[in-house]
Design an enzyme around this catalytic site. Sequence first.
Site, PDB file in Angstrom:
ATOM      1  N   THR A  43      -7.451 107.703 -23.490  1.00  0.00           N
ATOM      2  CA  THR A  43      -7.897 106.314 -23.347  1.00  0.00           C
ATOM      3  C   THR A  43      -9.352 106.245 -22.922  1.00  0.00           C
ATOM      4  OG1 THR A  43      -5.660 105.644 -22.810  1.00  0.00           O
ATOM      5  CG2 THR A  43      -7.384 104.148 -22.123  1.00  0.00           C
ATOM      6  N   SER A  86      -3.302 111.974 -25.675  1.00  0.00           N
ATOM      7  CA  SER A  86      -2.747 113.228 -25.153  1.00  0.00           C
ATOM      8  C   SER A  86      -1.270 113.396 -25.492  1.00  0.00           C
ATOM      9  CB  SER A  86      -2.997 113.358 -23.651  1.00  0.00           C
ATOM     10  OG  SER A  86      -2.239 112.436 -22.915  1.00  0.00           O
ATOM     11  N   ASP A 120      -1.480 110.748 -20.283  1.00  0.00           N
ATOM     12  CA  ASP A 120      -0.033 110.905 -20.524  1.00  0.00           C
ATOM     13  C   ASP A 120       0.458 112.312 -20.188  1.00  0.00           C
ATOM     14  OD1 ASP A 120       0.103 108.293 -21.339  1.00  0.00           O
ATOM     15  OD2 ASP A 120       0.445 108.712 -23.459  1.00  0.00           O
ATOM     16  N   LYS A 192       1.856 111.837 -13.378  1.00  0.00           N
ATOM     17  CA  LYS A 192       1.635 110.432 -13.748  1.00  0.00           C
ATOM     18  C   LYS A 192       2.833 109.638 -13.266  1.00  0.00           C
ATOM     19  CE  LYS A 192       0.080 107.374 -17.399  1.00  0.00           C
ATOM     20  NZ  LYS A 192      -0.482 107.222 -18.735  1.00  0.00           N
ATOM     21  N   GLU A 299      24.629 122.489  -5.049  1.00  0.00           N
ATOM     22  CA  GLU A 299      26.006 122.505  -5.554  1.00  0.00           C
ATOM     23  C   GLU A 299      26.210 123.515  -6.680  1.00  0.00           C
ATOM     24  OE1 GLU A 299      27.628 118.404  -6.259  1.00  0.00           O
ATOM     25  OE2 GLU A 299      25.695 117.794  -5.458  1.00  0.00           O
TER      26      GLU A 299
HETATM   27  N1  GLU Z   1      -1.771 107.752 -24.774  1.00  0.00           N
HETATM   28  C1  GLU Z   1      -2.950 107.815 -23.992  1.00  0.00           C
HETATM   29  C2  GLU Z   1      -3.251 109.278 -23.673  1.00  0.00           C
HETATM   30  O1  GLU Z   1      -2.625 109.936 -22.905  1.00  0.00           O
HETATM   31  C3  GLU Z   1      -2.754 106.893 -22.893  1.00  0.00           C
HETATM   32  C4  GLU Z   1      -3.052 107.227 -21.529  1.00  0.00           C
HETATM   33  C5  GLU Z   1      -4.460 107.560 -21.146  1.00  0.00           C
HETATM   34  O2  GLU Z   1      -5.265 108.163 -21.793  1.00  0.00           O
HETATM   35  O3  GLU Z   1      -4.732 107.177 -20.067  1.00  0.00           O
HETATM   36  O4  GLU Z   1      -4.132 109.789 -24.289  1.00  0.00           O
END
Ligand code: GLU
Length: 345
Positions: A43, A86, A120, A192, A299
């Site tokens: 992002t 990602s 991600d 995350k 367990e």
């Molecule tokens: N799908 C994106 C990624 O992981 C969204 C999350 C981000 O970059 O913050 O690249």
Amino acid sequence: MKHRLQFFAFLTLTVMLFATSCQKNETLSGPLPKVHIIATGGTIAGASTDIGYDAGKVSIETILQAVPELKQYAELDYEQFCNIGSQDMNDSIWLSLAKRVNQVLESGKYDAILITHGTDVMEETAFFLNLTIHDPKPVILVGAMRPADAEDADGPYNLLTAVKAIVRPEAVGREVMCCLGGKIYEAGAAFKNDTHSIDALSATSVDWYLPHNANTGFYTDNLEELPEVGIVYCYGSNSTVALEAFINAGYKGIVLAGVGDGNLNQETLDLAAQAVKNGVMIVRSSRIPFGGVYTEGGEVDDEKLGFIASGSLSPQKSRILLMLALTVTQDIDTIRSYFQNGVYR
Ligand code: GLU
């Protein structure tokens, strides 16, 4: 248990002190440190669309133009390694990325590496690199939750925080780090925990700590691929369909994201125990992010069934450690020791 909590408190404190010291805006004397930036997308490189945004669209050159202040803290150069969300990271890209980071550090030309990355699976990339990079110089992954062209983009602030952190002497010899929301987390603890907040990372409890120059024994630069390891998510009434599919596909290892303290329903437990007899390594982890899964006091009789308890590692980090472990050994006691004590030798 007391020991584990104490360690978590210690780790949280060191991360907080480290992050706080990075806010001080101290001026460095002498020539500026050299930082190499490896851009992978996310992002932080996102561009707005009608429905939201697309990750991995904006070039690193454009991203850096928005943060001219970075030049006060470091001499920067950069490469566009890939440009993806990602969610599209995979074992093969991780192998190439680790190789590239090792190459750049071995060149001796740089003081630190900064990797732009989606959030991600940032914790997985950081953990993979932490186990496969062998130089103590700082490596930090930086993300954002708002795309690069948003009027309130968080990427520039995170980049500035990260650069200010990695040029400091106390950044050397730590774990690979992740930066988001103006805070810094180390690879073993980072996860995350929020799908939308700009503060979407936090730290879970961890009971081992492994700077990336520790002798892990995982040398992946010449590997083309990693052993296949899958994750099975457990829930009330889960069937064994997913577990069976991994077994039938010939996966070398399977991580069970069990319920609670890594618990498994009877069908899952029986099939996993049978898989162990057929040579599949089974790690028993938990879908719960805090507390860990241990052989003692639970367990499930891991010793009798041939399972490996994940310790404090999440299913996704357990998968990474198991893949790397299987590149060097098939011995269950050795692999158990990686999970229980870290991979110091
Ligand atoms: N799908 C994106 C990624 O992981 C969204 C999350 C981000 O970059 O913050 O690249």
